[in-house]
Design an enzyme around this catalytic site. Structure first.
Site, PDB file in Angstrom:
ATOM      1  N   GLN A  80       1.384   3.596  10.450  1.00  0.00           N
ATOM      2  CA  GLN A  80       1.236   2.812   9.432  1.00  0.00           C
ATOM      3  C   GLN A  80       1.312   3.573   8.172  1.00  0.00           C
ATOM      4  OE1 GLN A  80       0.774  -0.652   9.338  1.00  0.00           O
ATOM      5  NE2 GLN A  80       1.253  -0.536  11.372  1.00  0.00           N
TER       6      GLN A  80
ATOM      7  N   HIS B 287       4.538   3.773   5.883  1.00  0.00           N
ATOM      8  CA  HIS B 287       4.951   2.641   5.262  1.00  0.00           C
ATOM      9  C   HIS B 287       5.089   2.825   3.794  1.00  0.00           C
ATOM     10  CE1 HIS B 287       4.468   0.100   8.992  1.00  0.00           C
ATOM     11  NE2 HIS B 287       4.758  -0.524   8.401  1.00  0.00           N
TER      12      HIS B 287
ATOM     13  N   GLU C 286      -6.460  -4.283   7.055  1.00  0.00           N
ATOM     14  CA  GLU C 286      -5.527  -5.224   7.443  1.00  0.00           C
ATOM     15  C   GLU C 286      -5.533  -5.473   8.772  1.00  0.00           C
ATOM     16  OE1 GLU C 286      -0.873  -6.134   7.163  1.00  0.00           O
ATOM     17  OE2 GLU C 286      -1.613  -4.132   6.569  1.00  0.00           O
ATOM     18  N   HIS C 287      -4.795  -4.333   9.450  1.00  0.00           N
ATOM     19  CA  HIS C 287      -4.605  -3.903  10.947  1.00  0.00           C
ATOM     20  C   HIS C 287      -5.686  -3.193  11.367  1.00  0.00           C
ATOM     21  CE1 HIS C 287      -0.337  -3.919   9.728  1.00  0.00           C
ATOM     22  NE2 HIS C 287      -0.243  -4.829  10.544  1.00  0.00           N
TER      23      HIS C 287
END
Length: 426
Positions: free
Chosen positions: A251, A254, A319-320
């Protein structure tokens, strides 16, 4: 509550300073677009993307030519992902019923779900072609019945990315532009000589795109106040460090400001994960981005108990959220602030199981009154309707008038009551 930060991210003061700089840059660029229109958009495209085509809007032939460069397998993969999003979006739409009820004799109240009439979808793609964002925005808007869907994406290595363009086209975009960043969302919202403004902006983006949407909110609708992609791994000593490190960096790559956080009650796991991250950053091809993100926004948090882990997870509201412990279901039952909850490898779930969701700013996930996900409902307006079966005066509303007139008197709005009597009398 015993909580120790083995690694901190950038201090809040420095983050606030970065935000202030971003805000000023976006204000200046949006004003330039409003003042100079297409000329400003072109100058900004040259400045930021080194891209200066004859036309930013792709023709049908250009779209076909780009799609022809994709393999059969690539096209099939795009269509498979879109089928998953479409199926879920259609099920959502079917669940959103229009209703009407007669609340009093002759008085009928209801609501209707009406599509937003024009939507601008931004699909990031300058660093990594975010094909999935086209599925989640363009396709979902199409299922909702939006009559005008325009889509913008930046050039990738100096030209349109075929996979992103294919996803936009197959998803149902009516107009496709190769424009990136602030200039894209600004052109869609403000309008130019060649781009008609939209009613609503949707889609993720970097800090500048997110700030542009924030500043344009009110002039147009927006889906949500987006932030960078985030991940939190909640793990105990039942999982190995390599898996934790891989998912955190998966992640972090990103963007330069993508938070990646490990919350654990195992000091051994925390320290081993730091070693694994350092090792992986020596070999992964996205080390420049992931390494900077990890340096500035990565955190390792050591807790004493599972209850401490739960509390800090809800405070951070990532978020995740990937949970790898001996009590995953317990976390699912008790956690309240997140968008995605995963029991398995976090990089597998979003790619294999598609629904429509984009990223909300972390603070929104803490507020019950604010939607934390992203789906078909973004593209529908819930309109309340009021009508009477007795549409022409004189109306038989004697059963309503005393109470209505009394309420108007309480508000000091006597003329409203007079209007009702006038309608009754014809």
């Amino acid at each position: 509550m015993a909580i120790t930060y083995l690694k901190h991210g950038k201090p809040d003061k420095e983050r606030a300073q970065d935000d202030a700089k971003t805000k000023a840059i976006v204000e200046e660029i949006l004003l330039d677009i409003e003042t100079r229109g297409d000329t400003a958009v072109r100058d900004l495209s040259v400045k930021f993307d080194s891209y200066n085509p004859q036309n930013f809007k792709l023709t049908d032939q250009e779209i076909s030519d780009l799609m022809a460069t994709l393999s059969d397998r690539e096209l099939a993969d795009i269509k498979f992902a879109q089928e998953q999003v479409r199926n879920f979006a259609q099920a959502q739409r079917e669940s959103m019923l229009d209703i009407e009820i007669e609340t009093l004799p002759g008085v009928i109240l209801g609501h209707k779900n009406i599509p937003v009439q024009s939507v601008g979808c931004y699909v990031p793609g300058g660093k990594f072609p975010m094909v999935a964002s086209a599925h989640m925005s363009v396709l979902t808007a199409s299922v909702a019945g939006v009559p005008r869907i325009i889509a913008c994406t930046p050039p990738f290595k100096g030209k349109p990315n075929p996979a992103v363009i294919a996803a936009m086209h197959l998803g149902g975009a009516h107009e496709i532009y190769v424009i990136g960043g602030i200039q894209a969302v600004g052109a869609m919202a403000i309008g130019t000589e060649t781009i008609e403004p939209v009613h609503m902006l949707v889609g993720p983006g970097n800090a500048f795109v997110a700030e542009a949407k924030r500043q344009l909110f009110g002039r147009v609708g927006i889906d949500l106040f987006a932030g960078p992609t985030e991940t939190m791994v909640i793990a105990d000593d039942t999982v190995d460090a390599e898996l934790c490190a891989t998912d955190l960096l998966g992640q972090a790559e990103h963007g330069y400001n993508s938070p990646a956080i490990l919350v654990t009650n195992s000091e051994k796991l925390a320290k081993a994960t730091m070693v694994e991250i350092d090792r992986l950053l020596q070999i992964i091809p996205t080390a420049d981005t992931a390494g900077k993100s990890w340096e500035d926004y990565g955190e390792l948090i050591l807790c004493e108990t599972y209850e401490d882990m739960l509390k800090i997870a809800d405070e951070i509201a990532s978020e995740h959220v990937q949970v790898m412990t001996d009590r995953d279901d317990w976390f699912l039952e008790h956690m309240t602030c997140y968008v995605h909850y995963f029991w398995v490898h976090v990089q597998m779930c979003p790619m294999a199981i598609k629904s429509s969701v984009l990223i909300t700013h972390y603070q929104q996930r803490k507020l019950d009154v604010i939607r934390v996900g992203y789906g078909l409902e973004n593209f529908l307006k819930l309109i309340v309707t009021k009508r009477s079966r007795l549409m022409k005066p004189p109306l038989k509303l004697e059963h309503m008038v005393p109470g209505y007139a009394s309420l108007r008197d309480l508000l000091g709005m006597q003329n409203n009551a007079i209007c009702v009597y006038a309608v009754m009398e014809g």
